[in-house]
Write an enzyme that holds these catalytic residues in place. Structure first.
Site, PDB file in Angstrom:
ATOM      1  N   ARG A  22       0.823  -1.201   0.000  1.00 23.30           N
ATOM      2  CA  ARG A  22       0.000   0.000   0.000  1.00 23.30           C
ATOM      3  C   ARG A  22       0.857   1.250   0.000  1.00 23.30           C
ATOM      4  O   ARG A  22       1.943   1.284   0.549  1.00 23.30           O
ATOM      5  CB  ARG A  22      -0.883   0.036   1.245  1.00 23.30           C
ATOM      6  CG  ARG A  22      -1.901  -1.051   1.279  1.00 23.30           C
ATOM      7  CD  ARG A  22      -2.738  -0.840   2.515  1.00 23.30           C
ATOM      8  NE  ARG A  22      -3.695  -1.891   2.711  1.00 23.30           N
ATOM      9  CZ  ARG A  22      -4.275  -2.133   3.870  1.00 23.30           C
ATOM     10  NH1 ARG A  22      -3.974  -1.391   4.914  1.00 23.30           N
ATOM     11  NH2 ARG A  22      -5.145  -3.101   3.987  1.00 23.30           N
ATOM     12  N   THR A  23       0.289   2.300  -0.597  1.00 19.21           N
ATOM     13  CA  THR A  23       0.976   3.589  -0.592  1.00 19.21           C
ATOM     14  C   THR A  23       1.069   4.111   0.827  1.00 19.21           C
ATOM     15  O   THR A  23       0.072   4.181   1.536  1.00 19.21           O
ATOM     16  CB  THR A  23       0.185   4.612  -1.418  1.00 19.21           C
ATOM     17  OG1 THR A  23      -0.018   4.098  -2.718  1.00 19.21           O
ATOM     18  CG2 THR A  23       0.936   5.915  -1.492  1.00 19.21           C
ATOM     19  N   LEU A  24       2.258   4.470   1.267  1.00 25.68           N
ATOM     20  CA  LEU A  24       2.433   5.073   2.577  1.00 25.68           C
ATOM     21  C   LEU A  24       2.723   6.565   2.450  1.00 25.68           C
ATOM     22  O   LEU A  24       2.194   7.371   3.194  1.00 25.68           O
ATOM     23  CB  LEU A  24       3.579   4.386   3.325  1.00 25.68           C
ATOM     24  CG  LEU A  24       3.288   2.962   3.783  1.00 25.68           C
ATOM     25  CD1 LEU A  24       4.554   2.315   4.310  1.00 25.68           C
ATOM     26  CD2 LEU A  24       2.220   2.949   4.863  1.00 25.68           C
ATOM     27  N   ASN A 126      -5.412   2.444  -0.242  1.00 30.98           N
ATOM     28  CA  ASN A 126      -4.242   2.426  -1.119  1.00 30.98           C
ATOM     29  C   ASN A 126      -4.377   3.537  -2.145  1.00 30.98           C
ATOM     30  O   ASN A 126      -4.546   3.283  -3.330  1.00 30.98           O
ATOM     31  CB  ASN A 126      -4.166   1.058  -1.803  1.00 30.98           C
ATOM     32  CG  ASN A 126      -2.895   0.857  -2.598  1.00 30.98           C
ATOM     33  OD1 ASN A 126      -2.832   0.001  -3.472  1.00 30.98           O
ATOM     34  ND2 ASN A 126      -1.877   1.674  -2.306  1.00 30.98           N
TER      35      ASN A 126
END
Lengths: 244, 223
Positions: A22-24, A126
């Site tokens: 997932r995008t952090l 995400n």
């Protein structure tokens, strides 16, 4: 669409491996996009910088692209996510063309599609880390809208992303009016971009201005703005400073 | 190595206030048109009011993306209902549907604070008020959103609905005529705009009567 290295379910709440998918946070980012409606259509401006944190890594990033026949998309935020969005839109426009029925997706439709995509990614935790500006003209109707990374969207006579919201919108609220000429529109956008150049540390002095009208879209060659540093306070900046 | 925490929130509060007042043969639903985020104004002309059915109108404030998604969901379900039953949904039915739709996302809620207003099957005004997860009740009037703490006490003072627990059952709808109710709404928003930073710009008023739906606008403070 997403290639999974592990066999973990995409949205599992357990296990650290699925979280790494997932995008952090964003890595290579673009700064503000500013756009306004004018007499014949939409004018949009964005600089060509791609920052990698505090490093100015890329200096020729085109952050505005034409979409189909009637729209122009500008993006700030993560550049790779912008490229992903362009890929989705390529497919959308392709399928629209394949109907071969003389009909084509207008800016309202593309904006709606983008809103749904952004919102759905936010629902899956995400997100696509972008703030998008979508402008266009179809059948004489001008349209200018924006979507954020969590799906917040609206349309207005002038929009901006990021720092543009703080620095450009107030100028536009004061000086925008209906039926701006092309020259006045460009002058107004350049005024906004100049302020952003002075005050946004991630802005660079290399920008493009894009125009879209009923006839089609054009994106200008990159150019620079004149800046003014002849203020008396800058002439001898250390004068009166402690220790000088 | 501690697990990485997300440094973004899936929610945002885009502010604004909504009000609805039910009358004997009308219903007034109103909301301001300001959309904000943090201390910024995103746009001054965003409508928070959505017509769900012929005699049923919803006003929602909160997180705009969730509000939009909720409105789309309800519109889609209403269309299916029309295909299956060959008629429009009435207000109490839509009220139940809204409640169920909200509770469906009980564990990742729609950050949407709603008031539903319209006419019931007998043509009498009705207002339903909700929280973010679908708890609702039929009332004579209600307000939701950032200005509701300022608006609700004033409405209580002016409209004072009798408790639904009283026997014999008393009418919740206000005895005011339509024009008086619209005036009250304008007063209430003018007041809320003075002290609530998220309320202002323009007021959108929708009035539902047997003749149909009427829309009216009023300028509010822009600061």
């Amino acid at each position: 669409m997403q290639f999974m290295a592990s066999k973990q379910p995409e949205n599992s709440l357990l296990g650290p491996e699925s979280d790494s998918q997932r995008t952090l946070y964003p890595y290579v980012t673009g700064t503000s996009v500013v756009a306004l409606k004018y007499k014949d259509g939409i004018l949009m401006a964005a600089d060509m910088g791609g920052s990698y944190g505090s490093t100015l890594r890329y200096k020729s990033v085109e952050r505005m692209k034409p979409i189909g026949k009637h729209s122009l998309l500008g993006a700030s935020g993560e550049i790779s996510d912008f490229q992903e969005i362009l890929h989705y839109l390529d497919e959308l426009i392709l399928y629209d063309n394949m109907w071969d029925d003389g009909n084509s997706l207008g800016p309202k439709e593309v904006h709606n599609y983008l809103t749904r995509v952004m919102y759905n990614r936010r629902n899956k935790f995400n997100p696509l880390w972008n703030s998008l500006v979508l402008g266009g003209v179809k059948n004489g109707q001008k349209y200018l809208g924006t979507v954020s990374m969590i799906g917040v969207n609206f349309e207005d006579n002038h929009v901006a992303t990021g720092f543009g919201n703080h620095l450009a919108r107030p100028i536009l609220r004061q000086e925008w009016h209906e039926n701006l000429s092309f020259e006045d529109g460009v002058r107004l956008l350049e005024k906004c971009m100049r302020v952003l150049l002075y005050r946004d540390r991630s802005a660079i002095n290399k920008l493009q201005i894009a125009k879209i009208t009923e006839e089609g879209s054009t994106i200008s060659q990159p150019y620079s703005l004149k800046t003014y540093w002849e203020f008396s306070a800058f002439a001898n900046p250390a004068q009166g400073a402690v220790g000088s | 190595m501690t697990k990485q925490q997300a440094n973004w929130s899936p929610y945002d509060n885009n502010g604004g206030s909504c009000v609805a007042i039910a009358g004997a043969d009308y219903c007034v639903i109103a909301a301001d048109t300001r959309m904000s985020t943090g201390y910024n104004i995103l746009t001054r002309e965003y409508s928070k009011i959505c017509k769900l059915a012929d005699k049923c109108v919803m006003a929602s404030s909160g997180f705009q993306a969730d509000v939009k998604a909720l409105q789309k969901q309800l519109a889609a379900r209403h269309l299916i209902y029309q295909h299956q039953h060959n008629k429009q949904m009435n207000c109490p039915a839509m009220a139940q549907l809204l409640s169920n739709t909200l509770y469906y996302k009980r564990f990742f809620p729609y950050y949407s604070f709603n008031v539903l207003g319209g006419l019931d099957n007998e043509g009498k005004g009705c207002v339903f008020t909700y929280d973010a997860v679908g708890s609702y009740e039929k009332v004579g009037y209600s307000s939701q959103g950032s200005g509701s703490t300022l608006i609700m006490p004033f409405l209580d003072n002016q409209l004072k609905s009798p408790s639904p627990l009283l026997l014999p059952v008393q009418d919740a709808v206000t005895p005011l005529v339509e024009a008086e109710a619209v005036n009250l709404v304008k007063t209430v928003f003018a007041s809320a705009s003075e002290r609530d930073i998220y309320t202002g710009d323009k007021l959108e008023i929708v009035v539902v009567t047997a003749d149909g739906i009427r829309r009216e606008y009023m300028e509010l403070r822009k600061d």
